[in-house]
Motif scaffolding. Structure first.
Motif, PDB file in Angstrom:
ATOM      1  N   ALA A 182      57.289   3.978  85.990  1.00  0.00           N
ATOM      2  CA  ALA A 182      56.623   3.229  84.909  1.00  0.00           C
ATOM      3  C   ALA A 182      55.369   3.931  84.404  1.00  0.00           C
ATOM      4  O   ALA A 182      55.107   3.941  83.198  1.00  0.00           O
ATOM      5  N   VAL A 183      54.602   4.534  85.311  1.00  0.00           N
ATOM      6  CA  VAL A 183      53.332   5.134  84.875  1.00  0.00           C
ATOM      7  C   VAL A 183      53.539   6.280  83.889  1.00  0.00           C
ATOM      8  O   VAL A 183      52.657   6.593  83.098  1.00  0.00           O
ATOM      9  N   GLY A 184      54.688   6.913  83.939  1.00  0.00           N
ATOM     10  CA  GLY A 184      54.976   7.988  82.996  1.00  0.00           C
ATOM     11  C   GLY A 184      55.077   7.494  81.568  1.00  0.00           C
ATOM     12  O   GLY A 184      54.898   8.256  80.620  1.00  0.00           O
ATOM     13  N   TYR A 185      55.363   6.210  81.417  1.00  0.00           N
ATOM     14  CA  TYR A 185      55.538   5.639  80.086  1.00  0.00           C
ATOM     15  C   TYR A 185      54.306   4.893  79.597  1.00  0.00           C
ATOM     16  O   TYR A 185      54.246   4.502  78.442  1.00  0.00           O
ATOM     17  N   LEU A 186      53.349   4.658  80.496  1.00  0.00           N
ATOM     18  CA  LEU A 186      52.200   3.824  80.146  1.00  0.00           C
ATOM     19  C   LEU A 186      51.007   4.680  79.764  1.00  0.00           C
ATOM     20  O   LEU A 186      50.642   5.612  80.494  1.00  0.00           O
ATOM     21  N   ASP A 187      50.387   4.348  78.628  1.00  0.00           N
ATOM     22  CA  ASP A 187      49.294   5.167  78.105  1.00  0.00           C
ATOM     23  C   ASP A 187      47.936   4.648  78.588  1.00  0.00           C
ATOM     24  O   ASP A 187      47.161   4.070  77.831  1.00  0.00           O
ATOM     25  N   PHE A 188      47.701   4.804  79.884  1.00  0.00           N
ATOM     26  CA  PHE A 188      46.407   4.473  80.495  1.00  0.00           C
ATOM     27  C   PHE A 188      46.005   5.703  81.307  1.00  0.00           C
ATOM     28  O   PHE A 188      46.656   6.736  81.209  1.00  0.00           O
ATOM     29  N   ASN A 189      44.967   5.585  82.112  1.00  0.00           N
ATOM     30  CA  ASN A 189      44.721   6.625  83.109  1.00  0.00           C
ATOM     31  C   ASN A 189      45.734   6.378  84.216  1.00  0.00           C
ATOM     32  O   ASN A 189      45.689   5.332  84.868  1.00  0.00           O
ATOM     33  N   THR A 190      46.659   7.278  84.409  1.00  0.00           N
ATOM     34  CA  THR A 190      47.721   7.009  85.381  1.00  0.00           C
ATOM     35  C   THR A 190      47.827   8.128  86.414  1.00  0.00           C
ATOM     36  O   THR A 190      47.521   9.283  86.122  1.00  0.00           O
ATOM     37  N   ILE A 191      48.253   7.734  87.604  1.00  0.00           N
ATOM     38  CA  ILE A 191      48.529   8.728  88.648  1.00  0.00           C
ATOM     39  C   ILE A 191      49.881   8.395  89.265  1.00  0.00           C
ATOM     40  O   ILE A 191      50.115   7.263  89.700  1.00  0.00           O
ATOM     41  N   HIS A 192      50.754   9.356  89.286  1.00  0.00           N
ATOM     42  CA  HIS A 192      52.059   9.222  89.940  1.00  0.00           C
ATOM     43  C   HIS A 192      51.922   9.945  91.283  1.00  0.00           C
ATOM     44  O   HIS A 192      51.878  11.163  91.327  1.00  0.00           O
ATOM     45  N   GLY A 196      42.588  -8.231  77.296  1.00  0.00           N
ATOM     46  CA  GLY A 196      41.703  -7.356  76.519  1.00  0.00           C
ATOM     47  C   GLY A 196      41.056  -6.256  77.358  1.00  0.00           C
ATOM     48  O   GLY A 196      39.915  -5.861  77.098  1.00  0.00           O
ATOM     49  N   LEU A 197      41.777  -5.749  78.357  1.00  0.00           N
ATOM     50  CA  LEU A 197      41.201  -4.677  79.198  1.00  0.00           C
ATOM     51  C   LEU A 197      41.042  -3.403  78.371  1.00  0.00           C
ATOM     52  O   LEU A 197      41.870  -3.099  77.516  1.00  0.00           O
ATOM     53  N   ASP A 198      39.982  -2.661  78.653  1.00  0.00           N
ATOM     54  CA  ASP A 198      39.742  -1.367  78.017  1.00  0.00           C
ATOM     55  C   ASP A 198      40.716  -0.358  78.638  1.00  0.00           C
ATOM     56  O   ASP A 198      40.737  -0.183  79.865  1.00  0.00           O
ATOM     57  N   LYS A 199      41.506   0.292  77.792  1.00  0.00           N
ATOM     58  CA  LYS A 199      42.490   1.265  78.293  1.00  0.00           C
ATOM     59  C   LYS A 199      41.827   2.361  79.120  1.00  0.00           C
ATOM     60  O   LYS A 199      42.388   2.854  80.094  1.00  0.00           O
ATOM     61  N   ASN A 200      40.603   2.749  78.717  1.00  0.00           N
ATOM     62  CA  ASN A 200      39.920   3.842  79.407  1.00  0.00           C
ATOM     63  C   ASN A 200      39.312   3.407  80.737  1.00  0.00           C
ATOM     64  O   ASN A 200      38.864   4.241  81.521  1.00  0.00           O
ATOM     65  N   LYS A 201      39.261   2.086  80.955  1.00  0.00           N
ATOM     66  CA  LYS A 201      38.740   1.608  82.246  1.00  0.00           C
ATOM     67  C   LYS A 201      39.847   0.981  83.083  1.00  0.00           C
ATOM     68  O   LYS A 201      39.581   0.195  83.999  1.00  0.00           O
ATOM     69  N   THR A 202      41.069   1.290  82.731  1.00  0.00           N
ATOM     70  CA  THR A 202      42.209   0.763  83.473  1.00  0.00           C
ATOM     71  C   THR A 202      42.996   1.938  84.052  1.00  0.00           C
ATOM     72  O   THR A 202      43.330   2.872  83.326  1.00  0.00           O
ATOM     73  N   VAL A 203      43.224   1.878  85.346  1.00  0.00           N
ATOM     74  CA  VAL A 203      43.958   2.949  86.026  1.00  0.00           C
ATOM     75  C   VAL A 203      45.231   2.350  86.610  1.00  0.00           C
ATOM     76  O   VAL A 203      45.181   1.308  87.266  1.00  0.00           O
ATOM     77  N   ILE A 204      46.342   2.988  86.342  1.00  0.00           N
ATOM     78  CA  ILE A 204      47.601   2.513  86.918  1.00  0.00           C
ATOM     79  C   ILE A 204      48.150   3.613  87.833  1.00  0.00           C
ATOM     80  O   ILE A 204      48.301   4.760  87.428  1.00  0.00           O
ATOM     81  N   VAL A 205      48.368   3.221  89.078  1.00  0.00           N
ATOM     82  CA  VAL A 205      48.764   4.172  90.122  1.00  0.00           C
ATOM     83  C   VAL A 205      50.153   3.776  90.611  1.00  0.00           C
ATOM     84  O   VAL A 205      50.433   2.589  90.778  1.00  0.00           O
ATOM     85  N   SER A 206      51.013   4.756  90.835  1.00  0.00           N
ATOM     86  CA  SER A 206      52.323   4.412  91.383  1.00  0.00           C
ATOM     87  C   SER A 206      52.703   5.410  92.461  1.00  0.00           C
ATOM     88  O   SER A 206      52.073   6.456  92.618  1.00  0.00           O
ATOM     89  N   GLY A 207      53.750   5.061  93.189  1.00  0.00           N
ATOM     90  CA  GLY A 207      54.246   5.944  94.247  1.00  0.00           C
ATOM     91  C   GLY A 207      55.494   6.666  93.773  1.00  0.00           C
ATOM     92  O   GLY A 207      55.493   7.311  92.735  1.00  0.00           O
TER      93      GLY A 207
END
Lengths: 276, 69
Positions: free
Chosen positions: A59-69, A41-52
């Motif tokens: 994967a981050v390009g497909y995930l609707d969170f705060n993401t950084i590639h 039940g994590l809040d999408k707006n408080k979840t950050v997914i970072v990738s290299g």
């Protein structure tokens, strides 16, 4: 035709279908992460997914969170900055075997040593897929790669032992076949306070599979099913049955002072001394 | 959600025909058709175990509430 509610909720569906090859298990690992996030039940707006950089890092390009590639190997460095700037965020890093253990090898060991509250998911397909099948630090000895046409002469990293040795306080390994335990490890890793690492054994039917004659995606999934054994079961197996078997499970779960809390604690203490 | 309320659905255009769902379906509900896409061939046999959904790398097959469709 619509897609599943889970996918609608957590994916940028306009970017789907993804670019991963037919039978590539990175899609399974990415979905398992989303299931874990949904169940927690994590809040999408408080979840950050970072990738290299690499297949898995797509994967981050497909995930609707705060993401950084981010740049190659530096996902953990960016994630460290995000977590320090805003400690209330859940920061999850998705990295591949090459990104995490070769190009970003130093970031990996030092993030683990610091015990910073990040969750690192290494999608390990034992090859550099995106660039065409060069061997990585986790390609098994004697396996073939485009840069090892006669077989890899090196020994591979054991990412679980590497993370444990570097000081990670939660370490697990799952596979893209054993999905239910994998989701459980992702959940436990996200909930763990401190540096957590989950290695996910993935299959790359295109670049690893073809060169090594591993067969179809289905045959490679059967290999995961047949050769990976839960650590608690492995410990009870007689020596002769352990031949050719690999282990999955949770390996490290311990509590140590967490980096951000320690850092913020010092700031608070010095502020208190100034005020006094 | 009760199992009987669940229905097997597919997102055909996302399927890449890898065959993982077909191989690990315990009751052989699915086939890969001549277009290299998954087809629900024997829906009555589906026990709604979700193994296809969990292992589909392309999110092309899933179980959801039937009334919802």
């Amino acid at each position: 035709m619509r897609s599943s509610q889970l996918v609608e909720k957590y994916f940028r569906t306009k970017n789907l279908p993804h670019i991963w090859c037919p039978g590539c298990s990175l899609g399974i690992a990415t979905r398992s992460l989303v299931v874990a996030i949904d169940e927690l039940g994590l809040d999408k707006n408080k979840t950050v997914i970072v990738s290299g950089i690499g297949c898995s890092s797509r994967a981050v390009g497909y995930l609707d969170f705060n993401t950084i590639h981010t740049t190659h190997g530096r996902a953990l460095a960016f994630a460290t900055g995000v977590k320090l700037a805003n400690p209330e965020l859940h920061v999850i890093v998705i990295s591949g075997d090459g990104d995490a253990s070769a190009i970003g090898g130093n970031h990996l060991i030092h993030a683990a040593r610091r015990n910073i509250d990040l969750t690192l998911l290494i999608f390990n397909n034992n090859i550099y897929g995106m660039t065409g099948g060069q061997f990585s630090p986790t390609t098994p000895h004697a396996a073939l790669g485009t840069t090892a046409p006669f077989g890899v002469v090196e020994q591979p990293f054991d990412l679980v032992k590497l993370a444990e040795g570097a000081g990670a306080t939660y370490v697990a390994r799952g596979t893209a076949f054993h999905v239910n335990p994998l989701v459980k490890y992702y959940k436990n890793a996200i909930e763990h306070k401190g540096f957590s690492m989950v290695e996910t054994i993935c299959i790359c039917p295109t670049y690893y599979g073809r060169q090594n004659k591993s067969g179809t995606a289905v045959q490679m999934m059967h290999w995961l099913k047949d050769s990976f054994v839960l650590n608690t079961a492995y410990d009870k197996m007689p020596e002769e049955k352990r031949q050719g078997k690999h282990v999955y499970g949770e390996f490290v779960k311990k509590d140590l002072p967490e980096y951000v809390e320690e850092y913020v604690g010092i700031i608070e203490r010095l502020k208190g001394e100034e005020d006094a | 959600m009760k199992r009987e309320d669940l229905q097997l659905l597919q997102k055909r255009e996302w399927c890449k025909g890898c065959g993982i769902c077909v191989a690990f379906c315990p009751t052989k509900v699915l086939i890969i058709d001549t277009d290299d896409k998954v087809t629900i061939a024997n829906e009555d046999a589906c026990i709604k175990c979700r193994q296809c959904e969990q292992r589909c790398p392309d999110y092309a097959i899933f179980l959801e509430e039937a009334s919802d469709v």
